[in-house]
Design a protein around this motif. Structure first.
Motif, PDB file in Angstrom:
ATOM      1  N   GLN A  49       0.471  -1.438  -0.429  1.00 53.27           N
ATOM      2  CA  GLN A  49       0.355  -0.210  -0.027  1.00 53.27           C
ATOM      3  C   GLN A  49       0.977   1.473  -0.190  1.00 53.27           C
ATOM      4  OE1 GLN A  49      -3.658  -0.636  -0.182  1.00 53.27           O
ATOM      5  NE2 GLN A  49      -3.260  -2.104  -0.214  1.00 53.27           N
ATOM      6  N   ASP A  53       1.152  -1.320   6.058  1.00 54.89           N
ATOM      7  CA  ASP A  53       0.276  -2.057   7.788  1.00 54.89           C
ATOM      8  C   ASP A  53       0.443  -1.856   8.884  1.00 54.89           C
ATOM      9  OD1 ASP A  53      -2.015  -1.628   5.406  1.00 54.89           O
ATOM     10  OD2 ASP A  53      -1.202  -4.040   5.263  1.00 54.89           O
ATOM     11  N   VAL A  66      -9.703  -5.545   7.939  1.00 49.85           N
ATOM     12  CA  VAL A  66      -8.982  -5.051   7.270  1.00 49.85           C
ATOM     13  C   VAL A  66     -10.502  -3.851   7.207  1.00 49.85           C
ATOM     14  CG1 VAL A  66      -8.351  -3.316   5.501  1.00 49.85           C
ATOM     15  CG2 VAL A  66      -7.160  -5.612   5.656  1.00 49.85           C
ATOM     16  N   TYR A  68     -11.144  -0.087   6.463  1.00 45.63           N
ATOM     17  CA  TYR A  68     -10.665   1.474   6.011  1.00 45.63           C
ATOM     18  C   TYR A  68     -11.652   2.597   7.193  1.00 45.63           C
ATOM     19  CZ  TYR A  68      -8.482  -0.773   2.041  1.00 45.63           C
ATOM     20  OH  TYR A  68      -7.183  -0.928   1.822  1.00 45.63           O
ATOM     21  N   ILE A 100      -6.480  -5.146  10.401  1.00 46.39           N
ATOM     22  CA  ILE A 100      -5.398  -3.787   9.695  1.00 46.39           C
ATOM     23  C   ILE A 100      -6.544  -2.603   9.926  1.00 46.39           C
ATOM     24  CG2 ILE A 100      -3.818  -3.422   7.915  1.00 46.39           C
ATOM     25  CD1 ILE A 100      -3.660  -6.147   7.362  1.00 46.39           C
ATOM     26  N   ARG A 102      -6.421   0.656   7.957  1.00 50.66           N
ATOM     27  CA  ARG A 102      -6.197   1.631   7.059  1.00 50.66           C
ATOM     28  C   ARG A 102      -7.003   2.919   6.486  1.00 50.66           C
ATOM     29  NH1 ARG A 102      -5.610  -2.789   2.030  1.00 50.66           N
ATOM     30  NH2 ARG A 102      -3.772  -3.863   2.997  1.00 50.66           N
ATOM     31  N   GLU A 103      -6.060   3.812   6.033  1.00 50.71           N
ATOM     32  CA  GLU A 103      -6.642   5.759   6.470  1.00 50.71           C
ATOM     33  C   GLU A 103      -7.468   5.653   5.129  1.00 50.71           C
ATOM     34  OE1 GLU A 103      -3.510   4.600   6.995  1.00 50.71           O
ATOM     35  OE2 GLU A 103      -2.481   5.945   7.756  1.00 50.71           O
ATOM     36  N   ARG A 118       0.261   8.451  12.042  1.00 48.32           N
ATOM     37  CA  ARG A 118       1.903   7.860  11.355  1.00 48.32           C
ATOM     38  C   ARG A 118       3.467   8.415  11.743  1.00 48.32           C
ATOM     39  NH1 ARG A 118       1.765   3.161   8.597  1.00 48.32           N
ATOM     40  NH2 ARG A 118      -0.515   3.274   7.819  1.00 48.32           N
ATOM     41  N   GLU A 180      -3.237   5.963  -0.365  1.00 45.45           N
ATOM     42  CA  GLU A 180      -3.447   5.350   0.152  1.00 45.45           C
ATOM     43  C   GLU A 180      -5.695   4.927  -0.008  1.00 45.45           C
ATOM     44  OE1 GLU A 180      -3.872   2.559   3.819  1.00 45.45           O
ATOM     45  OE2 GLU A 180      -1.820   2.889   2.675  1.00 45.45           O
ATOM     46  N   ARG A 181      -5.827   6.853   0.239  1.00 46.61           N
ATOM     47  CA  ARG A 181      -7.607   6.749   0.475  1.00 46.61           C
ATOM     48  C   ARG A 181      -8.213   6.245  -1.616  1.00 46.61           C
ATOM     49  NH1 ARG A 181     -10.208  12.494   0.133  1.00 46.61           N
ATOM     50  NH2 ARG A 181      -9.343  11.985  -1.719  1.00 46.61           N
ATOM     51  N   ALA A 184      -7.649   3.165  -2.408  1.00 46.72           N
ATOM     52  CA  ALA A 184      -9.019   1.831  -2.059  1.00 46.72           C
ATOM     53  C   ALA A 184     -10.191   2.491  -2.681  1.00 46.72           C
ATOM     54  CB  ALA A 184      -9.257   2.143  -0.692  1.00 46.72           C
TER      55      ALA A 184
END
Length: 223
Positions: A49, A53, A66, A68, A100, A102-103, A118, A180-181, A184
């Protein structure tokens, strides 16, 4: 259901300082609903990614979740206040599930919060800041002076004012949070938070521990 919107890569300090309460978005569905048409193969879901992660739980756990999330999403905050602790106790800490987050920021305030998490460090340090900012979401997400509130919260973690400013002006980190956003949204058809992938199957919306157990337990029984 709000869709994420690409923001130009400007200095976040200026963006956030200009925001008013009406400018932040919060999305989610309750309860979570499975998308029977969407199952992402592992090689795609776990491909590298834009940001590494942060994994909680055993690497070989039979079930992987996962999530989001957006830091300004009240449904995400409620999941982390009510469901997440039970998920950790019942499944993650017992080696049955790895988790996990994720952003998926829906607005600049959420992007800033993820950046600060982060900058706090890897692993437990990032997770601790995520918990802190979700638990105090209303104080900064609804504030007329979000920078002041976020700065005060981050001082509790040991982050100096200098490091706070440097973090929010880190263009590379900002770009990766947004990538990342956007990746996804494109690759996994995500447009609202929270969205979960449980062993690759997509579930959109807030979810209780009871509902989560009904999904996880049959997967464990197959192992």
């Amino acid at each position: 259901m709000p869709h994420c919107q690409q923001r130009s890569a400007l200095k976040l300090l200026g963006i956030i300082a200009s925001l008013v309460m009406g400018g932040w978005l919060a999305a989610g569905l309750a309860p979570a609903q499975a998308d029977d048409q969407t199952t992402i193969p592992p090689e795609k879901l776990f491909a590298p990614q834009a940001l590494p992660d942060i994994v909680e739980g055993k690497a070989d756990a039979p079930v992987t979740i996962v999530e989001y999330a957006s830091m300004t999403c009240p449904h995400c905050a409620r999941f982390h206040a009510e469901t997440y602790p039970a998920l950790l106790s019942k499944y993650v800490n017992t080696g049955k599930v790895r988790f996990i987050l994720r952003e998926f920021p829906l607005d600049p305030r959420a992007a800033a919060a993820f950046m600060l998490a982060r900058c706090a460090g890897d692993g437990d340090k990032r997770t601790a800041v995520i918990d802190l900012l979700f638990n105090s979401q209303q104080s900064w997400a609804e504030s007329d002076k979000p920078l002041d509130t976020l700065s005060g919260l981050m001082r509790q973690t040991g982050m100096s004012a200098k490091d706070f400013d440097a973090c929010l002006n880190n263009q590379s980190l900002y770009n990766n949070v947004i990538k990342e956003r956007d990746d996804a949204g494109k690759d996994f058809v995500i447009d609202a938070t929270p969205t979960f992938f449980i062993n690759g199957k997509k579930y959109s919306g807030e979810i209780s521990i009871d509902a989560l157990s009904k999904i996880i337990d049959p997967l464990l029984a197959k192992k």
